[in-house]
Design an enzyme around this catalytic site. Structure first.
Site, PDB file in Angstrom:
ATOM      1  N   HIS A  37      -1.491   3.281   3.236  1.00  0.00           N
ATOM      2  CA  HIS A  37      -0.442   2.256   3.173  1.00  0.00           C
ATOM      3  C   HIS A  37       0.913   2.947   3.029  1.00  0.00           C
ATOM      4  O   HIS A  37       1.113   3.775   2.149  1.00  0.00           O
ATOM      5  CB  HIS A  37      -0.716   1.329   1.991  1.00  0.00           C
ATOM      6  CG  HIS A  37       0.198   0.148   1.913  1.00  0.00           C
ATOM      7  ND1 HIS A  37       0.069  -0.957   2.727  1.00  0.00           N
ATOM      8  CD2 HIS A  37       1.272  -0.094   1.120  1.00  0.00           C
ATOM      9  CE1 HIS A  37       1.007  -1.841   2.426  1.00  0.00           C
ATOM     10  NE2 HIS A  37       1.771  -1.338   1.456  1.00  0.00           N
ATOM     11  N   HIS A  70       4.118  -1.029   6.023  1.00  0.00           N
ATOM     12  CA  HIS A  70       4.609  -2.248   5.381  1.00  0.00           C
ATOM     13  C   HIS A  70       6.134  -2.175   5.379  1.00  0.00           C
ATOM     14  O   HIS A  70       6.727  -1.428   4.601  1.00  0.00           O
ATOM     15  CB  HIS A  70       4.035  -2.306   3.949  1.00  0.00           C
ATOM     16  CG  HIS A  70       4.583  -3.421   3.117  1.00  0.00           C
ATOM     17  ND1 HIS A  70       4.363  -3.500   1.757  1.00  0.00           N
ATOM     18  CD2 HIS A  70       5.343  -4.507   3.441  1.00  0.00           C
ATOM     19  CE1 HIS A  70       4.971  -4.582   1.284  1.00  0.00           C
ATOM     20  NE2 HIS A  70       5.576  -5.195   2.270  1.00  0.00           N
ATOM     21  N   MET A  72       9.641  -3.273   4.521  1.00  0.00           N
ATOM     22  CA  MET A  72      10.485  -4.070   3.624  1.00  0.00           C
ATOM     23  C   MET A  72      11.917  -3.754   4.031  1.00  0.00           C
ATOM     24  O   MET A  72      12.668  -3.077   3.305  1.00  0.00           O
ATOM     25  CB  MET A  72      10.194  -3.697   2.167  1.00  0.00           C
ATOM     26  CG  MET A  72       8.850  -4.222   1.680  1.00  0.00           C
ATOM     27  SD  MET A  72       8.221  -3.361   0.233  1.00  0.00           S
ATOM     28  CE  MET A  72       7.398  -1.978   1.018  1.00  0.00           C
TER      29      MET A  72
HETATM   30  C1  DX5 Z   1       5.660  -2.633  -3.532  1.00  0.00           C
HETATM   31  C2  DX5 Z   1       4.826  -1.930  -2.491  1.00  0.00           C
HETATM   32  C3  DX5 Z   1       3.428  -1.626  -2.930  1.00  0.00           C
HETATM   33  C4  DX5 Z   1       3.339  -0.726  -4.123  1.00  0.00           C
HETATM   34  C5  DX5 Z   1       2.014  -0.904  -4.769  1.00  0.00           C
HETATM   35  O1  DX5 Z   1       6.835  -3.108  -2.947  1.00  0.00           O
HETATM   36  O2  DX5 Z   1       4.739  -2.720  -1.329  1.00  0.00           O
HETATM   37  O3  DX5 Z   1       2.674  -1.106  -1.857  1.00  0.00           O
HETATM   38  O4  DX5 Z   1       3.523   0.602  -3.818  1.00  0.00           O
HETATM   39  O5  DX5 Z   1       1.998  -0.097  -5.896  1.00  0.00           O
HETATM   40  P1  DX5 Z   1       1.109  -0.425  -7.141  1.00  0.00           P
HETATM   41  O6  DX5 Z   1      -0.324  -0.408  -6.692  1.00  0.00           O
HETATM   42  O7  DX5 Z   1       1.424   0.658  -8.107  1.00  0.00           O
HETATM   43  O8  DX5 Z   1       1.507  -1.793  -7.636  1.00  0.00           O
HETATM   44 ZN    ZN Z   2       3.260  -2.186   0.278  1.00  0.00          ZN
END
Ligand code: DX5
Ligand code: ZN
Length: 237
Positions: A37, A70, A72
């Site tokens: 990811h 992902h 953002m």
């Molecule tokens: C947050 C990210 C997540 C994050 C998850 O904006 O999209 O992928 O890294 O991290 P944990 O598992 O530590 O909540």
């Molecule tokens: Zn993420």
């Protein structure tokens, strides 16, 4: 025990050692990760700044595991071809960050990647209703996006069940399969409940990379996922 035919664990590189990313990718895949990811933050759509297509391209030779990008970022469209070129397999984005989510989904697919929408904790699932035919995956955020290491927001469980229903209805009517991914605060001690609520793809950053033995955490997660599948709450067609 492996449940990886039907479920996937996708460690988030956000909590990996950025000075040793290639090695981290190899180690976590060796430890049993199904996907990588890859969290892209732009200090605009979310208040943090991370990694882009050049880093995706740099880690690509280190694994054959799918890279799950992902986004953002806002705007969305310009960066999609760059990630496709950099070796991304799956690209998801937040619909509020795109002027035309239907067009952005089509753009991802035109570039040969699997496409999906991401829903923030307060974003209604309705966004998916009119683009079902273009979705390979939907991702429910179980924290507000921007940072790793936050706590799982419990109302995500009810939302996962709703999303599961929408997806199942769609596939029962002959629609293509759509994966249901969850991201944020996923740990060994809550992943069974999250599986029982209907998720099939689990992002975990701090839960995995904070440990020295990645294999042990991933195996513990798989054991818990299997427990979630035998719980009374679990309903799957
Ligand atoms: C947050 C990210 C997540 C994050 C998850 O904006 O999209 O992928 O890294 O991290 P944990 O598992 O530590 O909540
Ligand atoms: Zn993420």
């Amino acid at each position: 025990m492996s449940t990886s035919n039907t479920t996937r664990i996708a460690p988030s590189l956000l909590s990996a050692d950025f000075a040793r990313l290639g090695e981290e990718v190899r180690n976590v895949v060796e430890a049993g990760a199904d996907w990588i990811h890859f969290d892209v933050m732009d200090n605009h759509y979310v208040p943090n700044l991370t990694i882009g297509p050049m880093v995706c391209q740099a880690i690509r030779p280190h694994t054959t595991a799918p890279i799950d990008v992902h986004l953002m970022v806002e705007p969305v469209d310009d960066i999609i071809p760059q990630f496709a070129k950099a070796g991304a397999d799956i690209i998801t984005f937040h619909p509020e960050a795109s002027r035309h989510p239907d067009r952005s989904l089509a753009l991802i697919k035109d570039h040969g990647c699997r496409a999906g929408l991401v829903f923030n904790p307060a974003t209604p699932l309705d966004w998916m209703d009119y683009v079902m035919d273009k979705l390979d995956i939907i991702l429910l955020m179980s924290v507000n996006p921007g940072f790793g290491g936050q706590s799982f927001i419990p109302t995500t469980l009810a939302k996962l069940k709703q999303a599961r229903q929408k997806i199942d209805q769609w596939t029962q009517l002959g629609g293509q399969p759509i994966l249901l991914e969850v991201d944020g605060g996923v740990k060994v001690d809550n992943i069974a409940q999250i599986r029982a609520a209907g998720a099939d793809t689990f992002v975990a950053g701090s839960a995995i990379f904070s440990q020295t033995d990645y294999k042990q955490v991933i195996q513990a997660m798989r054991t818990e996922i299997a427990k979630g599948e035998t719980s009374a709450e679990f309903t799957q067609p």
